[in-house]
Write a protein that holds these residues in place. Structure first.
Motif, PDB file in Angstrom:
ATOM      1  N   LEU A   1      -2.754   0.076   8.782  1.00  0.00           N
ATOM      2  CA  LEU A   1      -2.382   1.432   8.380  1.00  0.00           C
ATOM      3  C   LEU A   1      -1.672   2.195   9.499  1.00  0.00           C
ATOM      4  N   ASN A   2      -1.687   1.629  10.734  1.00  0.00           N
ATOM      5  CA  ASN A   2      -0.919   2.252  11.816  1.00  0.00           C
ATOM      6  C   ASN A   2       0.571   2.195  11.525  1.00  0.00           C
ATOM      7  N   ASN A   3       0.939   1.332  10.588  1.00  0.00           N
ATOM      8  CA  ASN A   3       2.349   1.210  10.222  1.00  0.00           C
ATOM      9  C   ASN A   3       2.753   2.153   9.095  1.00  0.00           C
TER      10      ASN A   3
ATOM     11  N   THR B   1       3.646   8.239  13.108  1.00  0.00           N
ATOM     12  CA  THR B   1       2.508   7.533  12.530  1.00  0.00           C
ATOM     13  C   THR B   1       1.617   8.494  11.758  1.00  0.00           C
ATOM     14  N   LEU B   2       1.299   8.092  10.545  1.00  0.00           N
ATOM     15  CA  LEU B   2       0.470   8.941   9.688  1.00  0.00           C
ATOM     16  C   LEU B   2      -0.973   8.879  10.173  1.00  0.00           C
TER      17      LEU B   2
ATOM     18  N   VAL C   1       0.848  -1.193   0.000  1.00  0.00           N
ATOM     19  CA  VAL C   1       0.000   0.000   0.000  1.00  0.00           C
ATOM     20  C   VAL C   1       0.881   1.239   0.000  1.00  0.00           C
ATOM     21  N   GLU C   2       0.653   2.094  -0.991  1.00  0.00           N
ATOM     22  CA  GLU C   2       1.415   3.342  -1.085  1.00  0.00           C
ATOM     23  C   GLU C   2       0.449   4.515  -1.063  1.00  0.00           C
TER      24      GLU C   2
ATOM     25  N   TYR D   1       6.954   5.765   2.880  1.00  0.00           N
ATOM     26  CA  TYR D   1       7.225   4.366   3.199  1.00  0.00           C
ATOM     27  C   TYR D   1       5.955   3.536   3.020  1.00  0.00           C
ATOM     28  N   PRO D   2       5.951   2.633   2.052  1.00  0.00           N
ATOM     29  CA  PRO D   2       4.771   1.778   1.868  1.00  0.00           C
ATOM     30  C   PRO D   2       4.662   0.730   2.971  1.00  0.00           C
ATOM     31  N   VAL D   3       3.478   0.187   3.161  1.00  0.00           N
ATOM     32  CA  VAL D   3       3.309  -0.947   4.075  1.00  0.00           C
ATOM     33  C   VAL D   3       2.838  -2.152   3.266  1.00  0.00           C
TER      34      VAL D   3
END
Ligand SMILES: [Ca+2]
Length: 168
Positions: free
Chosen positions: A51-53, A61-62, A25-26, A32-34
Motif C-alpha cells: 500500500l506504500n505504492n 504516498t497516500l 486494489v482501488e 491510481y490503483p496498485v
C-alpha cells in the motif's frame, strides 16, 4: 501491506492454484490503483499488495490510517473471470506489517453504509452460483452452508437487512 487470499474453486486443487491471478486494489482516495500477482513474493493463493505504492491526489504516498474503503479486483488467470471484493484497509501502526483487508457488514456489499438496491444488484449477479462456477464469489454466500451455493437462504438473510442505513 495487505495480504489477500484469492478464492480457489474446489476443482482448482490440481497444479499451482491461484497462480497467474492479478489483484488490483482501488480506493476513492487515490486515482491510481496498485496491483500484485498472486504468488509473487509469497505462497499462492495469496497476493501481497504494497500500500506504500498508493498515491494520493497530490501524487505523494497516500497515508493509510485504516478503515478506508477499498475495492479488490481479482483478475483470474485460469478462467478470465473477475471477482470483486469490497474491503476496508486494516489499521496501520506505522510499522511494516502484513494484514488481511477487513470485511464489512455482509449485506452492505459495497460498504456505503446502506443496504439498498446497489447491494442487491451485486447479489443478483451471484445468485444461484456454485463454488465451482468461474465467477463464484464467496462473499455472497451469506449463510455458510456446506454446499456453498448462493441461494434463497442467502437471499432471505440479505432481505432481512434490506433498507438499513448507517451500517458500520
Ligand atoms: Ca450498500
Amino acid at each position: 501491506m495487505i495480504s489477500m487470499k484469492v478464492y480457489l474453486r474446489p476443482s482448482d486443487v490440481e497444479g499451482i492454484p491461484g497462480l497467474g491471478d492479478l489483484i488490483l486494489v482501488e480506493t476513492q482516495f487515490s486515482a491510481y490503483p496498485v496491483s500484485a500477482f498472486v504468488g509473487a513474493g509469497t505462497a499462492a493463493p495469496e497476493g501481497v499488495v504494497d500500500l506504500n505504492n498508493l498515491y494520493g491526489i497530490d501524487r505523494t504516498t497516500l497515508r493509510i490510517a485504516g478503515g478506508e474503503k477499498s475495492l479488490l479486483r481479482i483478475y483470474r488467470g485460469g478462467t478470465l473471470s473477475t471477482l470483486l471484493h469490497y474491503r476496508r484497509f486494516p489499521a496501520s501502526d506505522g510499522n511494516v506489517t502484513v494484514a488481511e483487508p477487513v470485511k464489512g457488514f455482509f449485506a452492505d456489499v459495497n460498504l456505503d453504509g446502506r443496504v439498498d438496491e446497489e447491494d442487491f444488484a451485486e447479489f443478483r449477479k451471484q445468485y444461484r452460483s456454485l463454488p465451482d462456477d468461474v465467477a463464484y464469489n464467496p462473499d455472497f454466500n451469506f449463510l455458510a452452508d456446506p454446499a456453498g451455493k448462493v441461494d434463497a437462504q442467502d437471499f432471505a438473510r440479505f432481505a432481512k437487512e434490506y433498507g438499513r442505513t448507517g451500517v458500520q
